[in-house]
Motif scaffolding. Structure first.
Motif, PDB file in Angstrom:
ATOM      1  N   ALA A  37      -4.314   8.777  -4.200  1.00  6.48           N
ATOM      2  CA  ALA A  37      -5.060   7.518  -4.274  1.00  6.48           C
ATOM      3  C   ALA A  37      -5.917   7.427  -5.533  1.00  6.48           C
ATOM      4  N   TRP A  38      -6.438   8.564  -6.010  1.00  7.98           N
ATOM      5  CA  TRP A  38      -7.291   8.575  -7.204  1.00  7.98           C
ATOM      6  C   TRP A  38      -6.539   8.083  -8.442  1.00  7.98           C
ATOM      7  N   LEU A  39      -5.209   8.177  -8.408  1.00  8.62           N
ATOM      8  CA  LEU A  39      -4.406   7.783  -9.561  1.00  8.62           C
ATOM      9  C   LEU A  39      -3.864   6.354  -9.448  1.00  8.62           C
ATOM     10  N   SER A  40      -3.890   5.787  -8.242  1.00 12.35           N
ATOM     11  CA  SER A  40      -3.264   4.473  -8.053  1.00 12.35           C
ATOM     12  C   SER A  40      -3.958   3.368  -8.854  1.00 12.35           C
ATOM     13  N   ILE A  41      -5.276   3.339  -8.874  1.00 14.21           N
ATOM     14  CA  ILE A  41      -5.983   2.269  -9.595  1.00 14.21           C
ATOM     15  C   ILE A  41      -5.723   2.350 -11.101  1.00 14.21           C
ATOM     16  N   PRO A  42      -5.843   3.534 -11.742  1.00 18.53           N
ATOM     17  CA  PRO A  42      -5.511   3.571 -13.168  1.00 18.53           C
ATOM     18  C   PRO A  42      -4.073   3.135 -13.466  1.00 18.53           C
ATOM     19  N   LEU A  43      -3.124   3.559 -12.648  1.00 20.25           N
ATOM     20  CA  LEU A  43      -1.727   3.172 -12.882  1.00 20.25           C
ATOM     21  C   LEU A  43      -1.529   1.669 -12.695  1.00 20.25           C
ATOM     22  N   ILE A  44      -2.150   1.104 -11.679  1.00 20.04           N
ATOM     23  CA  ILE A  44      -2.062  -0.340 -11.460  1.00 20.04           C
ATOM     24  C   ILE A  44      -2.638  -1.083 -12.661  1.00 20.04           C
ATOM     25  N   ASN A  45      -3.759  -0.607 -13.186  1.00 17.79           N
ATOM     26  CA  ASN A  45      -4.385  -1.277 -14.328  1.00 17.79           C
ATOM     27  C   ASN A  45      -3.532  -1.164 -15.593  1.00 17.79           C
ATOM     28  N   ILE A  46      -2.856  -0.045 -15.780  1.00 21.00           N
ATOM     29  CA  ILE A  46      -1.975   0.114 -16.948  1.00 21.00           C
ATOM     30  C   ILE A  46      -0.766  -0.810 -16.819  1.00 21.00           C
ATOM     31  N   VAL A  47      -0.164  -0.857 -15.642  1.00 25.75           N
ATOM     32  CA  VAL A  47       0.970  -1.759 -15.415  1.00 25.75           C
ATOM     33  C   VAL A  47       0.516  -3.212 -15.585  1.00 25.75           C
ATOM     34  N   PHE A  75       0.467 -16.463 -13.928  1.00 30.40           N
ATOM     35  CA  PHE A  75       0.745 -15.037 -14.092  1.00 30.40           C
ATOM     36  C   PHE A  75      -0.379 -14.281 -14.790  1.00 30.40           C
ATOM     37  N   GLY A  76      -0.950 -14.867 -15.839  1.00 30.45           N
ATOM     38  CA  GLY A  76      -1.983 -14.166 -16.602  1.00 30.45           C
ATOM     39  C   GLY A  76      -3.290 -14.053 -15.842  1.00 30.45           C
ATOM     40  N   ALA A  77      -3.965 -15.187 -15.667  1.00 30.05           N
ATOM     41  CA  ALA A  77      -5.260 -15.171 -14.978  1.00 30.05           C
ATOM     42  C   ALA A  77      -5.096 -14.884 -13.491  1.00 30.05           C
ATOM     43  N   GLY A  78      -4.062 -15.436 -12.874  1.00 27.59           N
ATOM     44  CA  GLY A  78      -3.882 -15.290 -11.436  1.00 27.59           C
ATOM     45  C   GLY A  78      -3.306 -13.954 -11.001  1.00 27.59           C
ATOM     46  N   VAL A  79      -1.997 -13.771 -11.204  1.00 26.21           N
ATOM     47  CA  VAL A  79      -1.323 -12.562 -10.703  1.00 26.21           C
ATOM     48  C   VAL A  79      -1.905 -11.290 -11.325  1.00 26.21           C
ATOM     49  N   MET A  80      -1.978 -11.248 -12.658  1.00 19.28           N
ATOM     50  CA  MET A  80      -2.494 -10.024 -13.295  1.00 19.28           C
ATOM     51  C   MET A  80      -3.986  -9.832 -13.033  1.00 19.28           C
ATOM     52  N   GLY A  81      -4.739 -10.930 -12.926  1.00 18.07           N
ATOM     53  CA  GLY A  81      -6.162 -10.824 -12.587  1.00 18.07           C
ATOM     54  C   GLY A  81      -6.378 -10.280 -11.186  1.00 18.07           C
ATOM     55  N   GLY A  82      -5.551 -10.714 -10.238  1.00 17.34           N
ATOM     56  CA  GLY A  82      -5.655 -10.203  -8.872  1.00 17.34           C
ATOM     57  C   GLY A  82      -5.070  -8.805  -8.714  1.00 17.34           C
ATOM     58  N   PHE A  83      -4.048  -8.507  -9.483  1.00 18.22           N
ATOM     59  CA  PHE A  83      -3.372  -7.211  -9.393  1.00 18.22           C
ATOM     60  C   PHE A  83      -4.238  -6.083  -9.936  1.00 18.22           C
ATOM     61  N   THR A  84      -4.830  -6.301 -11.099  1.00 14.56           N
ATOM     62  CA  THR A  84      -5.675  -5.263 -11.690  1.00 14.56           C
ATOM     63  C   THR A  84      -7.039  -5.281 -11.023  1.00 14.56           C
ATOM     64  N   THR A  85      -7.737  -4.168 -11.118  1.00 16.13           N
ATOM     65  CA  THR A  85      -9.024  -4.084 -10.436  1.00 16.13           C
ATOM     66  C   THR A  85      -9.983  -3.201 -11.216  1.00 16.13           C
ATOM     67  N   TYR A  86     -10.566  -3.775 -12.237  1.00 16.40           N
ATOM     68  CA  TYR A  86     -11.461  -2.989 -13.074  1.00 16.40           C
ATOM     69  C   TYR A  86     -12.801  -2.698 -12.416  1.00 16.40           C
ATOM     70  N   SER A  87     -13.191  -3.434 -11.389  1.00 12.30           N
ATOM     71  CA  SER A  87     -14.438  -3.098 -10.703  1.00 12.30           C
ATOM     72  C   SER A  87     -14.281  -1.758  -9.973  1.00 12.30           C
ATOM     73  N   THR A  88     -13.171  -1.559  -9.287  1.00 14.32           N
ATOM     74  CA  THR A  88     -12.912  -0.270  -8.629  1.00 14.32           C
ATOM     75  C   THR A  88     -12.765   0.827  -9.668  1.00 14.32           C
ATOM     76  N   PHE A  89     -12.111   0.512 -10.758  1.00 18.45           N
ATOM     77  CA  PHE A  89     -11.938   1.448 -11.862  1.00 18.45           C
ATOM     78  C   PHE A  89     -13.303   1.923 -12.377  1.00 18.45           C
ATOM     79  N   ALA A  90     -14.238   1.007 -12.538  1.00 16.74           N
ATOM     80  CA  ALA A  90     -15.572   1.359 -13.032  1.00 16.74           C
ATOM     81  C   ALA A  90     -16.307   2.256 -12.043  1.00 16.74           C
ATOM     82  N   VAL A  91     -16.210   1.960 -10.765  1.00 13.48           N
ATOM     83  CA  VAL A  91     -16.877   2.768  -9.746  1.00 13.48           C
ATOM     84  C   VAL A  91     -16.280   4.176  -9.698  1.00 13.48           C
ATOM     85  N   GLN A  92     -14.969   4.286  -9.887  1.00 18.01           N
ATOM     86  CA  GLN A  92     -14.307   5.590  -9.864  1.00 18.01           C
ATOM     87  C   GLN A  92     -14.697   6.450 -11.069  1.00 18.01           C
TER      88      GLN A  92
END
Length: 125
Positions: A37-47, A75-92
């Motif tokens: 799980a620790w790796l899922s957020i970084p990988l999601i953000n890279i994708v 796709f840009g603001a919507g799908v990729m904005g919802g898919f990525t999660t930099y707030s969780t990334f920052a907390v991690q």
């Protein structure tokens, strides 16, 4: 690209895309192995960075036309904005190991976005 006035259809495209991206991220995390799980957020953000690069490249190639705006919004603001999660990334990123992972993610995400942008600009629209 020109600035467009607010419209409900634009907001609807972003909201619908955000719902799709968020559901996709949640599904990937839920299906993943909890020990990784620790790796899922970084990988999601890279994708996501790669995907946003592709969307941006395609939009630039298409020019500032209604179809291009719809692509960027959904796709840009919507799908990729919802898919990525930099707030969780920052907390991690609060301990030393996570800080190194954060740095690696930013570098990899930047390279992925660049690669997606190049790919999007070269594709046929």
């Amino acid at each position: 690209m020109s600035r467009t006035a607010f419209s409900w259809p634009h907001l609807g495209l972003i909201a619908a895309g955000g719902a799709v991206g968020t559901a996709l991220r949640a599904g990937i995390i839920a299906l993943g192995d909890p020990s990784w799980a620790w790796l899922s957020i970084p990988l999601i953000n890279i994708v996501g960075a790669f995907g946003l690069g592709i969307v941006t490249g395609l939009a630039v190639r298409m020019g500032d036309v209604p179809r291009s705006r719809a692509l960027r919004q959904f796709f840009g603001a919507g799908v990729m904005g919802g898919f990525t999660t930099y707030s969780t990334f920052a907390v991690q990123s609060v301990d030393a190991f996570s800080l190194l992972l954060a740095l690696a993610t930013v570098v990899a995400g930047t390279l992925a976005a660049w690669g997606g942008l190049v790919l999007g600009r070269r594709s046929r629209s």
